[in-house]
Write a protein that holds these residues in place. Structure first.
Motif, short mmCIF file in Angstrom:
data_model
loop_
_atom_site.label_atom_id
_atom_site.label_comp_id
_atom_site.label_asym_id
_atom_site.label_seq_id
_atom_site.Cartn_x
_atom_site.Cartn_y
_atom_site.Cartn_z
N GLU A 13 0.64 15.66 -4.81
CA GLU A 13 -1.31 15.65 -4.81
C GLU A 13 -2.43 16.14 -5.82
OE1 GLU A 13 -3.78 17.01 -1.49
OE2 GLU A 13 -1.95 16.90 -0.31
N ALA A 14 -2.96 15.02 -6.22
CA ALA A 14 -4.36 15.47 -6.88
C ALA A 14 -5.51 15.30 -6.28
CB ALA A 14 -3.93 14.54 -8.42
N THR A 15 -6.44 15.77 -6.52
CA THR A 15 -7.31 15.69 -6.15
C THR A 15 -8.61 15.26 -7.58
OG1 THR A 15 -7.97 17.75 -4.57
CG2 THR A 15 -10.28 17.17 -5.57
N VAL A 16 -8.99 14.53 -7.08
CA VAL A 16 -9.93 13.76 -8.58
C VAL A 16 -11.39 13.99 -7.82
CG1 VAL A 16 -10.28 11.98 -9.83
CG2 VAL A 16 -7.70 12.44 -8.48
N PRO A 17 -12.44 13.79 -9.24
CA PRO A 17 -13.89 14.33 -9.35
C PRO A 17 -14.10 13.23 -9.93
CG PRO A 17 -13.19 15.29 -11.21
CD PRO A 17 -11.50 14.49 -10.37
N ALA A 18 -14.28 11.77 -8.25
CA ALA A 18 -14.58 10.42 -7.98
C ALA A 18 -14.50 9.92 -7.52
CB ALA A 18 -13.48 9.83 -9.77
N SER A 19 -15.11 9.51 -7.19
CA SER A 19 -15.84 8.09 -5.70
C SER A 19 -14.01 8.04 -5.75
CB SER A 19 -16.72 6.93 -5.62
OG SER A 19 -15.92 6.49 -6.25
N ILE A 20 -14.17 7.23 -3.77
CA ILE A 20 -13.32 6.57 -3.85
C ILE A 20 -12.31 5.55 -3.89
CG2 ILE A 20 -14.04 5.50 -1.09
CD1 ILE A 20 -10.89 6.27 -0.90
N GLU A 21 -14.01 4.60 -4.67
CA GLU A 21 -13.84 3.35 -5.31
C GLU A 21 -13.69 3.15 -6.57
OE1 GLU A 21 -16.12 3.33 -1.71
OE2 GLU A 21 -16.30 4.79 -3.10
N GLU A 22 -14.02 3.84 -6.86
CA GLU A 22 -13.81 4.21 -8.84
C GLU A 22 -11.94 5.02 -8.69
OE1 GLU A 22 -17.01 6.39 -11.46
OE2 GLU A 22 -16.67 7.26 -9.19
N VAL A 23 -11.24 5.65 -8.19
CA VAL A 23 -9.95 6.06 -8.06
C VAL A 23 -9.26 4.65 -7.76
CG1 VAL A 23 -8.14 7.47 -7.17
CG2 VAL A 23 -10.70 8.44 -7.29
N TRP A 24 -9.45 4.11 -6.62
CA TRP A 24 -8.85 2.61 -6.04
C TRP A 24 -8.74 1.30 -7.20
CZ3 TRP A 24 -5.90 0.52 -3.05
CH2 TRP A 24 -6.10 -1.10 -2.86
N ARG A 25 -10.32 1.44 -8.06
CA ARG A 25 -10.20 0.59 -9.42
C ARG A 25 -9.17 1.53 -10.06
NH1 ARG A 25 -15.44 0.22 -7.94
NH2 ARG A 25 -15.98 1.71 -9.41
N ALA A 26 -8.63 2.41 -10.59
CA ALA A 26 -7.72 3.30 -11.55
C ALA A 26 -6.75 3.17 -11.26
CB ALA A 26 -8.50 4.60 -11.78
N TRP A 27 -6.10 2.72 -10.46
CA TRP A 27 -4.94 2.53 -9.73
C TRP A 27 -4.21 0.78 -9.38
CZ3 TRP A 27 -0.52 5.63 -8.81
CH2 TRP A 27 -0.87 6.68 -9.27
N THR A 28 -6.20 0.34 -9.62
CA THR A 28 -5.26 -1.45 -9.08
C THR A 28 -6.43 -2.24 -10.28
OG1 THR A 28 -7.80 -0.85 -7.73
CG2 THR A 28 -5.31 -0.62 -6.39
N THR A 29 -6.40 -1.97 -11.01
CA THR A 29 -7.04 -2.76 -12.38
C THR A 29 -6.46 -2.56 -13.36
OG1 THR A 29 -8.81 -1.98 -13.14
CG2 THR A 29 -9.64 -3.02 -11.37
N LYS A 30 -5.89 -3.59 -14.38
CA LYS A 30 -5.85 -3.32 -15.65
C LYS A 30 -6.33 -2.60 -16.35
CE LYS A 30 -4.72 -6.17 -19.52
NZ LYS A 30 -3.61 -5.54 -19.83
N ALA A 31 -8.23 -2.62 -16.23
CA ALA A 31 -8.77 -1.97 -17.06
C ALA A 31 -8.54 -0.16 -16.98
CB ALA A 31 -10.13 -1.78 -17.23
N GLY A 32 -8.33 0.12 -15.68
CA GLY A 32 -8.43 1.09 -14.72
C GLY A 32 -6.88 1.94 -15.05
N ALA A 33 -5.90 1.20 -14.73
CA ALA A 33 -4.41 1.76 -14.93
C ALA A 33 -4.39 2.11 -16.64
CB ALA A 33 -2.82 0.90 -14.66
N GLU A 34 -4.81 1.14 -17.54
CA GLU A 34 -4.65 1.36 -18.37
C GLU A 34 -5.18 3.07 -19.16
OE1 GLU A 34 -4.70 -2.23 -20.48
OE2 GLU A 34 -3.16 -2.83 -19.93
#
Length: 169
Positions: A13-34
């Motif tokens: 588990e981690a608490t991330v200082p970002a909106s749920i939408e930003e974190v979702w994009r990090a996990w689900t888009t090429k730019a985000g995951a990279e």
């Protein structure tokens, strides 16, 4: 066999200082995951689509990362699940697949809880080694790098940060 070995699960588990939408994009888009997960990736955001993280782009095919991993379920912006494989140094079980679920929970306008659950482990020395590998990888590398990405910016893959572990370790 130790009690619970058949049902073992890696949880982090981690608490991330970002909106749920930003974190979702990090996990689900090429730019985000990279930006935190791997230097290269292929993501086709649909059930059955690719979810391949390429940790070593220069390695031979089949030894680059999570090649062959696919998305099992996608529920924006709260949950995704995908198959996963053992690292290349464990070829006897690399063709097998385990299961990872990532859940996002909005804690505030700019704070999100990320929980990760990795299960589906077999039995034997190779499986034990893979389980131990991912106990470290998810909690000491991936989740801390996700938090780092939102605190400091994208990971510099030529010099990735060494970070303290996520909760659950």
């Amino acid at each position: 066999m130790p009690i619970g070995r058949r049902d073992r699960t890696v949880e982090g588990e981690a608490t991330v200082p970002a909106s749920i939408e930003e974190v979702w994009r990090a996990w689900t888009t090429k730019a985000g995951a990279e930006s935190f997960f791997a230097p290269r990736c292929e993501i086709d955001l649909r059930s059955g689509g690719k979810y391949e993280m390429i940790f070593d782009p220069e390695a031979a095919p089949g030894k680059r990362g999570s090649e062959g991993a696919v998305l099992l379920a996608v529920q924006p912006p709260a949950m995704l699940s995908f198959t996963w494989n053992a690292p290349p140094e464990l070829p006897e079980i690399r063709t097998q697949r385990t299961h990872v679920t990532v859940r996002l929970e909005k804690l505030g306008a700019s704070e999100t809880r990320v929980t990760l659950r990795h299960d589906g482990w077999g039995e034997g020395d190779g499986w034990d080694a893979a389980y131990e590998h991912f106990q470290r990888a998810w909690k000491r590398i991936v989740l801390p790098r996700l938090r780092y990405r939102f605190e400091h910016g994208p990971v510099d893959w030529s010099n990735p940060p060494n970070l303290p572990p996520a909760r659950g370790d």
